[in-house]
Scaffold this active site. Structure first.
Site, PDB file in Angstrom:
ATOM      1  N   GLU A 284     -93.283   0.441  26.027  1.00 57.15           N
ATOM      2  CA  GLU A 284     -92.818   1.897  25.688  1.00 57.15           C
ATOM      3  C   GLU A 284     -94.525   2.581  26.013  1.00 57.15           C
ATOM      4  OE1 GLU A 284     -90.033   4.149  26.196  1.00 57.15           O
ATOM      5  OE2 GLU A 284     -88.856   2.647  26.563  1.00 57.15           O
TER       6      GLU A 284
ATOM      7  N   GLY B 106    -100.031  -3.116  25.631  1.00 52.35           N
ATOM      8  CA  GLY B 106     -99.177  -3.435  26.553  1.00 52.35           C
ATOM      9  C   GLY B 106     -99.484  -4.809  27.226  1.00 52.35           C
TER      10      GLY B 106
ATOM     11  N   GLY C  30     -96.722   1.939  22.737  1.00 56.06           N
ATOM     12  CA  GLY C  30     -97.817   2.037  21.962  1.00 56.06           C
ATOM     13  C   GLY C  30     -98.657   2.592  23.737  1.00 56.06           C
TER      14      GLY C  30
ATOM     15  N   CYS D 190     -96.302  10.308  23.773  1.00 52.08           N
ATOM     16  CA  CYS D 190     -96.326  10.154  24.646  1.00 52.08           C
ATOM     17  C   CYS D 190     -96.174  10.955  25.768  1.00 52.08           C
ATOM     18  CB  CYS D 190     -95.731   8.703  24.628  1.00 52.08           C
ATOM     19  SG  CYS D 190     -93.817   8.803  23.773  1.00 52.08           S
TER      20      CYS D 190
END
Lengths: 491, 481
Positions: free
Chosen positions: A223, A206, A201, A258
């Site tokens: 990630e 995070g 995310g 991403c």
């Protein structure tokens, strides 16, 4: 059944989370998930699950993101299938203890490194590839022999509920569970003690995940994303480069990925040519009216649509659009949009774009681009198109990013022999292939000694001779050891 | 103080950005400088350790100087190999392409050293950080003041002072350091502080390695050969009192033994302790003292519990002046007493008896995961059972502590004993980012990668994902529908 499910969803609070973890812990403790057979059975089951429900998966992804069928089939289903097939093929090798050669210092001995499951792990996944990013880490967690909870993203609700249904049907529910929900459910889960948390995310969440993990000393794998740059040198096959940029940008969930190219850096001189090629290739791919194209995902929801619109509407940015810019608020569609020479202090250049907008920055010399990249936070990926060996060398050694690709974009994601993961703001920890197995394993050092070979020098009373012998023993040179034993050495 | 810290940090960042710490020659020079430092200043180090902990110079050499010498020499020998990129095999589908992984330095890293091995556990991670090409801030523990001030004074004389800095301080300095952004934090210490370090690191998304402790159990199976029993007892003593008086994260915390074998073990332990430390161990120069009054009091309190006091079967005398506690053995103290719930970190050794040695597995599994499990046994089935049914940072059979100097094995905890690993190449890896690099050529661009999507492209990609080259070819030449 349906109402019962709903009730359960509402009631998923801390208490429910606690009892869920307790249940999984008991299941892990009885050793079931450690067995090779269990791991293989679960992976095969998952394979069967996607084979039997491919159409439903494609449909859920269409509901959540209008994802084109081909994109769903390729980037979500086929990737996952490969990941499972590889794990099934390699797991026998992965779980084997690794023998190591021990040194003279601890002679006689033998050593090995044993991969053991961490225990009960939590996987929190993202909405952009809601199927792949949920189950790909699960493959690693199962291969490594863990019990687990998967929390899919509530922002892709169709996929989330399909995952809950399918995982419930196909997988061993005593050890593998799906919990659906949003902030409340996630918070309840994060209060629990896990043996690893795998989060995909953004950096803001995070940080929350890692801070929650700290309370229980739980290792995390994050990630995240970042602004992944593309440096385009001159003197290259521009058409191929542009197509590969398009493949990484708009063919990947319309830029909502991403590792999508976030912005391009190119010399002033070469920029017009790049813009022209982008225009003509984009038109070839998506036609004159891209808002109508079936080959582009939509924006996931109105929040994100507004966020992206804000980037385009900023005063110093709106005049920079050289291609695209059309949007359709009702259908949440934004056309592929190219912007030239946007100011670096604009919103679009300070946040991760995560959408179909592609700003181009220009520099005098292409070498200047590395300083621009390094002035920002470390991205998940960085791309370079060049035929110049020296430039490539410089790129590899000076640009820090999760991964680098030269002369293509996003492909490294599909290579299971390369670790996939970020660095700095783009995250920590890596997965894919064996790296996924390792991410969910503890590497236990095991040293076997025999009762023989005990050296008096280890124990008091300590004498000068013992010190001399110890000195040479620590460095492990056989000649010095013999020397010291015979009293030659003056170390 | 605050401003000074910021200046130091800025300098470390600037040095890293300049790129000079990336070269192999810089790294090697720094490692050589460190080796020279410990050679030139051996006497000063031994003296500082004696002042801080009453460490005998042979023990100090073995556990501190020798460890650094070994690690630095090994890093120097292996650096070129570690720095070399690893090639990855790519599927034919991506042809022409090549893949590799290169290890790049993370940037500016922070290392917290503990007080129990104030030289080796401070410098061992620094060796990894330097070998990987980072700049380093080392925070030495204020609880070992002589060693800390030695490091502060001496490191700048030998090493690149713009790239390696040492700071001493307590909680306040630690907190200040943690407010800043680091590219990695390596912490050796207690779980309590470990949590704080990780929470602070989360604010900056900084990865951490936590080297914590835990109660390391020692399983003693019933041995029949007298010489094996003798060796076992010596190795237990070496792993308890011979290593900083039990103030070590991998020290033996307690023993698990079958009831019928316990008297033999206890008897020999007593005899051997006497042989090694004399009739009056409080006066033995081979025993480290307790680091300070707080810890002395903490240990004293463990023994004050009446039920615990009643279980003392050997030793038990304390010298508050000299901060020395005699090697003390306790037989079956209550399992809910603090001595059995907290890490002891001192010269007290509880012995817990079991009916059957197999019960030790359940005993260990019902407690937090320790850093190490020691087991003395010749029963290979039992060995396998211990390896596969328990969880700990490491397992060492038939010895204690030696896993620490075995550089081919990763050293680190799991669960309550921490995470992240170091030693040898693992130290290098812990301070490196493994950057994946894929290189493609402009040749051979496959049309099916691009929209508009159609059935042909779909079929192509399906086959491509299966690496089904034969059918791919048929599809391309139009023989497959």
């Amino acid at each position: 059944m349906g109402t019962e499910e709903e009730e359960k969803k509402v009631l998923f609070d801390e208490e429910a989370a606690t009892s869920l973890v307790k249940e999984l812990r008991a299941s892990f403790a009885n050793g079931k998930t450690r067995s090779y057979d269990w791991r293989v059975t679960q992976l095969k089951s998952m394979l069967k699950m996607i084979d039997e429900h491919e159409l439903e998966i494609v449909k859920a992804l269409r509901d959540d993101l209008s994802k084109p069928e081909l994109e769903s089939t390729v980037y979500e289903i086929a990737m996952l299938r490969n990941s499972i097939t590889l794990a099934l093929k390699e797991i026998k090798h992965w779980i084997k203890p690794e023998k190591v050669k021990t040194s003279l210092t601890t002679f006689p001995s033998s050593g090995e490194i044993v991969s053991e499951p961490l225990g009960v792990v939590l996987i929190i996944s993202a909405w952009n590839y809601p199927f792949l990013l949920s189950l790909d880490p699960v493959v690693g967690a199962i291969a490594a022999g863990n019990a687990l909870v998967l929390k899919p993203s509530e922002i892709a609700p169709a996929t989330s509920s399909l995952l809950a249904k399918l995982v419930g049907e196909y997988m061993d529910s005593s050890s593998i569970r799906v919990v659906e929900g949003a902030v409340t459910e996630t918070s309840a889960l994060l209060e629990q003690k896990w043996d690893k948390i795998f989060y995909t995310g953004n950096g803001r969440v995070g940080r929350i995940v890692m801070a929650a993990a700290a309370k229980h000393l739980t290792p995390v794998l994050l990630e995240l994303g970042g602004k992944s740059p593309v440096v385009v040198d001159s003197g290259i096959n521009l058409q191929v480069a542009v197509r590969r940029i398009i493949a990484g940008k708009w063919c990947c969930n319309n830029g909502q990925a991403c590792i999508s190219p976030d912005y391009i850096i190119i010399t002033k001189e070469y920029a017009p040519k790049l813009v022209d090629t982008l225009k003509s290739e984009l038109e070839k791919f998506y036609g004159k009216n891209p808002l109508e194209s079936k080959d582009l995902s939509r924006i996931v929801n109105s929040n994100h649509f507004t966020r992206l619109a804000k980037y385009l509407d900023e005063d110093k940015v709106s005049g920079k659009i050289v291609y695209g810019g059309e949007r359709d608020k009702t259908n949440l569609k934004i056309a592929p949009t190219v912007l030239l020479d946007v100011p670096r202090d604009s919103l679009i250049m300070s946040e991760e774009i995560f959408g179909p907008l592609l700003p181009i920055l220009t520099v005098d010399k292409i070498e200047d681009s590395f300083a621009i990249i390094n002035s920002g936070t470390k991205p998940l990926a960085a791309y370079l198109f060049t035929n110049n060996k020296k430039l490539r060398q410089q790129f590899v050694s000076t640009v820090s990013a999760g991964g680098l690709v030269v002369n293509d974009t996003t492909l490294h994601l599909a290579v299971h022999t390369l670790p996939f993961g970020g660095v700095g703001e783009s995250g920590m920890g890596a997965y894919h292939g064996k790296f996924s197995f390792d991410a969910f394993s503890h590497k236990k050092a095991v040293l076997y000694r025999s009762f023989a070979g005990d050296a008096a020098i280890r124990y008091p009373p300590y004498t000068g001779g013992k010190l001399r012998l110890m000195k040479v023993l620590m460095t492990g040179s056989i000649f010095s050891i013999i020397g010291a034993l015979l009293g030659w050495s003056k170390v | 103080m605050g401003g000074e810290l910021e200046d130091s940090l800025a300098e470390l960042r600037q040095t890293f950005t300049s790129g000079r710490t990336r070269s192999a020659s810089w790294r090697k020079n720094q490692l050589r400088a460190l080796l020279k430092l410990i050679h030139d200043k051996e006497d000063n180090i031994l003296e500082a350790l004696f002042q801080d902990l009453g460490k005998h110079h042979v023990e100090a050499y073995r556990d501190e100087i020798g460890v650094i010498e070994k690690s630095a020499t090994n890093a120097l020998d292996c650096l070129d190999k570690w720095m070399a990129p690893t090639k990855s095999r790519l599927p034919l589908l991506f042809f022409p392409a090549k893949g590799e992984v290169i290890s790049e330095p993370l940037g500016v890293v922070l290392v917290f050293g503990p007080w129990n091995f104030p030289i080796s556990l401070a410098l061992d991670p620094v060796i990894g950080a330097i070998a990987a090409g980072n700049t380093v801030m080392l925070k030495a523990s204020e609880l070992a003041p002589e060693s800390a001030s030695f490091l502060v004074k001496t490191i700048p004389l030998y090493m690149d002072s713009n790239a390696v800095k040492v700071i001493v301080g307590g909680v306040d300095v630690g907190e200040q350091l943690l407010q800043h952004k680091w590219d990695k934090i390596f912490f050796t210490g207690s779980p309590r502080v470990g949590r704080e370090v990780m929470s602070a690191a989360a604010q900056h998304l900084t990865p951490v390695a936590l080297e914590l402790g835990g109660k390391c159990p020692t399983i003693v199976d019933t041995l029949s050969s007298p010489s094996d029993i003798k060796t076992m007892v010596k190795r237990v003593i070496g792993g308890k009192w011979g290593i900083c008086s039990g103030q070590a994260c991998i020290g033996v915390d307690y023993i698990l033994v079958e009831e019928k074998f316990a008297p033999t073990v206890i008897d020999l332990l007593k005899k051997t302790i006497k042989k090694l430390y004399g009739d009056s161990p409080i006066n033995s120069k081979y025993l480290c003292r307790i680091v300070n009054e707080n810890h002395f009091e903490r240990l004293h309190k463990l023994l004050e519990d009446p039920l615990v006091a009643a279980s003392i079967i050997h030793g038990g005398s304390l010298d508050k002046e000299k901060l020395i506690i005699e090697p003390t053995i306790l037989l079956n103290p209550p399992l809910d007493a603090e001595i059995m719930t907290e890490e002891i970190f001192g010269p007290l050794l509880p012995i817990i008896t079991l009916n059957h040695i197999q019960e030790s597995i359940e005993f260990i599994n019902s407690r937090p995961k320790p850093l190490t499990i020691y087991a003395f046994t010749k029963d290979e089935t039992f060995m396998r059972q211990i390896v596969s049914e328990t969880s700990s940072g490491s397992v060492t059979f038939n010895d204690t502590i030696v896993q620490f100097v075995c550089d081919v094995l990763p050293f680190g905890g799991v669960g309550h004993s921490g995470f992240g690993r170091y030693h040898g190449k693992y130290s290098f890896d812990t301070f490196s980012h493994e950057k994946a690099i894929m290189q493609r050529s402009f040749l051979l661009d496959l049309e099916p990668r691009y929209p508009p999507w159609n059935d042909f492209k779909m079929k192509f990609i399906r086959l491509a994902y299966k690496y089904d080259y034969f059918n791919l070819m048929l599809l391309l030449i139009g023989l497959k529908k």
